[in-house]
Write a protein that holds these residues in place. Structure first.
Motif, PDB file in Angstrom:
ATOM      1  N   GLU A 106      -3.991  -5.075  -5.711  1.00 59.79           N
ATOM      2  CA  GLU A 106      -3.308  -4.014  -6.456  1.00 59.79           C
ATOM      3  C   GLU A 106      -4.040  -2.693  -6.221  1.00 59.79           C
ATOM      4  OE1 GLU A 106      -3.106  -5.263 -10.626  1.00 59.79           O
ATOM      5  OE2 GLU A 106      -1.181  -6.259 -10.250  1.00 59.79           O
ATOM      6  N   ARG A 107      -3.472  -1.640  -6.773  1.00 64.23           N
ATOM      7  CA  ARG A 107      -4.129  -0.333  -6.679  1.00 64.23           C
ATOM      8  C   ARG A 107      -5.397  -0.342  -7.535  1.00 64.23           C
ATOM      9  NH1 ARG A 107      -0.007   3.092  -7.947  1.00 64.23           N
ATOM     10  NH2 ARG A 107      -0.313   2.530 -10.110  1.00 64.23           N
ATOM     11  N   PHE A 141      -5.944  -0.054  -2.137  1.00 63.50           N
ATOM     12  CA  PHE A 141      -5.075  -1.220  -2.354  1.00 63.50           C
ATOM     13  C   PHE A 141      -5.898  -2.429  -1.925  1.00 63.50           C
ATOM     14  CE2 PHE A 141      -1.067  -3.687  -1.205  1.00 63.50           C
ATOM     15  CZ  PHE A 141      -0.590  -3.766  -2.501  1.00 63.50           C
ATOM     16  N   LYS A 185       4.137   3.831  -7.110  1.00 62.34           N
ATOM     17  CA  LYS A 185       4.739   2.772  -7.932  1.00 62.34           C
ATOM     18  C   LYS A 185       3.642   1.737  -8.202  1.00 62.34           C
ATOM     19  CE  LYS A 185       9.486   2.948  -6.141  1.00 62.34           C
ATOM     20  NZ  LYS A 185       9.541   4.006  -5.119  1.00 62.34           N
ATOM     21  N   ASN A 186       3.982   0.716  -8.968  1.00 62.18           N
ATOM     22  CA  ASN A 186       3.048  -0.389  -9.130  1.00 62.18           C
ATOM     23  C   ASN A 186       3.364  -1.459  -8.095  1.00 62.18           C
ATOM     24  OD1 ASN A 186       1.604   0.534 -11.525  1.00 62.18           O
ATOM     25  ND2 ASN A 186       3.610   0.343 -12.504  1.00 62.18           N
ATOM     26  N   ALA A 187       2.330  -2.050  -7.532  1.00 61.14           N
ATOM     27  CA  ALA A 187       2.543  -3.121  -6.561  1.00 61.14           C
ATOM     28  C   ALA A 187       1.476  -4.178  -6.754  1.00 61.14           C
ATOM     29  CB  ALA A 187       2.496  -2.579  -5.141  1.00 61.14           C
ATOM     30  N   ARG A 227       0.839  -1.204   0.000  1.00 62.22           N
ATOM     31  CA  ARG A 227       0.000   0.000   0.000  1.00 62.22           C
ATOM     32  C   ARG A 227       0.874   1.255   0.000  1.00 62.22           C
ATOM     33  NH1 ARG A 227      -5.095   0.535   4.194  1.00 62.22           N
ATOM     34  NH2 ARG A 227      -6.251   2.143   3.056  1.00 62.22           N
ATOM     35  N   ALA A 275      -7.981   6.208  -4.230  1.00 66.63           N
ATOM     36  CA  ALA A 275      -7.077   5.110  -4.587  1.00 66.63           C
ATOM     37  C   ALA A 275      -7.064   4.100  -3.455  1.00 66.63           C
ATOM     38  CB  ALA A 275      -5.679   5.648  -4.851  1.00 66.63           C
ATOM     39  N   SER A 316       2.218   1.503  -3.635  1.00 69.90           N
ATOM     40  CA  SER A 316       1.287   1.772  -4.738  1.00 69.90           C
ATOM     41  C   SER A 316       0.435   3.015  -4.518  1.00 69.90           C
ATOM     42  CB  SER A 316       0.404   0.555  -4.998  1.00 69.90           C
ATOM     43  OG  SER A 316      -0.724   0.557  -4.173  1.00 69.90           O
ATOM     44  N   ILE A 317       0.086   3.301  -3.262  1.00 69.74           N
ATOM     45  CA  ILE A 317      -0.792   4.451  -3.021  1.00 69.74           C
ATOM     46  C   ILE A 317       0.015   5.704  -2.686  1.00 69.74           C
ATOM     47  CG2 ILE A 317      -2.740   5.339  -1.656  1.00 69.74           C
ATOM     48  CD1 ILE A 317      -3.510   2.891  -3.352  1.00 69.74           C
TER      49      ILE A 317
END
Lengths: 189, 387
Positions: free
Chosen positions: B186-187, B14, A33-35, A25, B12, A28-29
């Motif tokens: 993922e996001r 996760f 970045k991408n996770a 988290r 956003a 990515s948040i």
């Protein structure tokens, strides 16, 4: 940052999945970045050696599973026996010092350890050992920024426990920084 | 129309694909879910049960999947948008009512988070083995729409799309997820409510006398009323006339079934959705859907690095199948390679459309994990060496 594979392992109940989730988290948040995270889902997630698998990258993540982790964070002996052989050549291993005896460790592995459980006990709650490990991993690996990790801790832990978890994070983070400078803090037994 | 802001968690997140699917359903306006929780789809209904009290929805944990799949249709005729959620064994039990939804033109969404089968198979592991079942599982002739997301973000976006298509064409729409996409975290970016387009069924508001519940206009999709509004409606799985009354004549059967087929077939160009990369000038096209699209990408990149001209076509809507496009491609490429997490299902469609014009190579997998990119790479290399 190129595709980086991280595996966090321990026994069910240690907060393994939560620490992986917070790291993902954060990346990515809060670090944009991408996770991609995949967690052990079968019976192993309920007591025996369990793991969170995380991929972090600046590029889109295609293949969703980890192949050879670049970083491994391990919090139990069983997880060490089961998972450590998977480490990528030259990979980084972070362990809970009192719970993992790193016998037969490959010479190419960069190893760092922290008595996270004892730190957590000093803070009054053994439960936060996963957040101590997370702070430690943040300092040592620099995969996510300190602020991103703190922000992710804040929104992921139960309400009312934020201060305790911040203290745990900082304990691990500071210990990691000192270790990198070659001057580990003395731990109160 | 735009989404009702009450159900939209703008921001956003996760979250995993299952939870993203729940959020997509809520954003689309779904307010009734009935289900019998089953791994790996359980998280969808868990989140629905958590969230529905705050948006005015009703979730019922039913006695089984047969009941779940018909309860949702009652809710739809009561004016709600509704879905049910399951995995392979439950999907098998729902087949009768998928046919009922197709026959009665009840707009509803079936979410199937696929796990490896047959039977109870591998409950916690992925597969894409229900693709033919989604299309052909119920008896008789009918059409459905099936969609395959490849990420949690798409689980959100495409669940909204599934409801929109379902409302628009009055057909059951299948969200063909899999364990990997469902449990992957993922996001997921949820836009503001006013940026989410929501399609609602056409409602009849004319005079109550002589109302024909199954009379369709040029688009072949009848308008709907809801039970209790004072219109005389009769909803039956028996062959029915435009009034909705059973009519056991060959002519009525021919007219009704033809329209049920045509409303999807003739609108196929609007429904079909795929994305392509490097297909122009390619010698080989890899056709994928769902999670397999992601495991194929490293293989395609490695093949291209070796100098092979490889393109990628990803089905987003799997049913109806993009027959025209595959026919066109088959006429000018040397080979089509199709990896899927089953022993070869959608590849039958590819072979049918290619009709011998190019080499078609299936890359089967019995499920339990995803393809290794090296296996897809080997199939790509073999696909033109072989011919």
């Amino acid at each position: 940052m190129p595709r980086t594979e991280i595996k966090i392992g321990g026994f069910g109940g240690q907060g393994v999945i939560l620490s992986g989730y917070i790291l993902g988290r954060a990346a990515s948040i809060f670090d944009h970045k991408n996770a991609t995270m995949i967690q052990a889902f079968g019976p192993e997630a309920r007591g025996s050696a369990t793991s969170a698998q995380l991929i972090i990258s600046d590029e889109p993540i295609t293949y969703p599973y980890i192949v050879a982790p670049n970083v491994m964070v391990l919090m139990s002996q069983e997880a060490y026996s089961k998972f450590s052989p998977e480490l990528a050549p030259g990979g980084m291993l972070l362990t809970e010092e009192d719970l993992v005896a790193t016998h037969n460790l490959r010479s190419d592995v960069k190893h760092y350890s922290i008595p996270a459980t004892r730190f957590a006990e000093e803070l009054g709650k053994r439960l936060v050992l996963n957040i101590v490990m997370l702070g430690f991993a943040t300092a040592i690996t620099n995969i996510v920024g300190r602020e991103a990790a703190r922000n992710a801790v804040k929104v992921s832990v139960p309400k009312g426990t934020e201060e305790l978890n911040f203290a745990a994070f900082e304990k691990g983070y500071e210990y990691g920084l000192k270790l990198l400078k070659g001057e580990p803090e003395k731990v109160m037994a | 129309m735009h989404a009702d802001p009450i159900g939209v968690l703008t921001g956003a997140h996760f979250i995993d694909g299952d939870h993203a699917c729940s959020e997509g359903a809520i954003a689309a306006g779904c307010r009734f879910v009935a289900g019998y929780p089953i791994t790996p789809s359980t998280e969808v209904v868990e989140r629905i049960a958590d969230r529905f009290p705050f948006v005015g929805g009703v979730f019922i944990q039913m006695e089984d999947e047969i009941a779940s799949s018909i309860a949702i249709q009652g809710a739809v005729w009561g004016g709600k948008k509704a879905m049910t959620v399951t995995s392979g064994p439950g999907f098998s039990l729902m087949m009768e009512h998928i046919g009922f939804a197709a026959m009665t033109e009840t707009p509803c969404v079936f979410v199937d988070v696929q796990r490896a089968g047959p039977s109870t198979g591998l409950p916690t592991m992925p597969a894409q083995g229900d693709m033919m079942q989604a299309r052909w599982g119920s008896h008789g002739d009918y059409q459905i729409i099936a969609i395959a997301p490849n990420s949690p973000q798409e689980c959100f976006d495409l669940t909204i799309h599934a409801f929109n298509l379902s409302e628009r064409y009055r057909v059951p729409v299948m969200m063909m997820m899999d364990e990997c996409v469902g449990h992957m975290i993922e996001r997921v970016v949820i836009p503001e409510a006013e940026k989410i387009e929501v399609h609602n069924r056409k409602v009849y508001e004319g005079p109550k006398e002589n109302y024909l519940a199954f009379e369709a206009g040029r688009d072949l999709v009848p308008t709907m009323v809801k039970a209790g509004d004072g219109y005389k409606i009769h909803v039956t799985g028996l062959t029915h006339d435009e009034k909705g009354y059973p009519n056991m004549s060959v002519a009525t059967q021919a007219k009704l079934v033809q329209r049920l087929m045509d409303k999807i077939r003739l609108n196929a160009d609007d429904i079909i959705k795929y994305e392509e990369e490097n297909v122009e000038g390619a010698d080989i096209v890899v056709v994928t859907f769902g999670i397999t699209s992601r495991t194929a990408i490293p293989a395609i990149e490695q093949a291209r690095a070796k100098g092979l001209k490889v393109g990628h076509l990803r089905l987003i809507v799997c049913w109806p199948f993009p027959e025209k496009r595959i026919r066109e491609l088959a006429g000018r490429v040397k080979a089509i390679v199709m990896p899927e997490l089953n022993m070869g299902q959608m590849v039958y469609e590819v072979e049918r459309c290619a009709a011998g014009k190019c080499n078609v190579v299936s890359v089967p997998h019995a499920g339990g994990t995803v393809h290794q990119p090296k296996d897809i790479l080997a199939a790509i290399e073999k696909s033109i060496r072989g011919k």
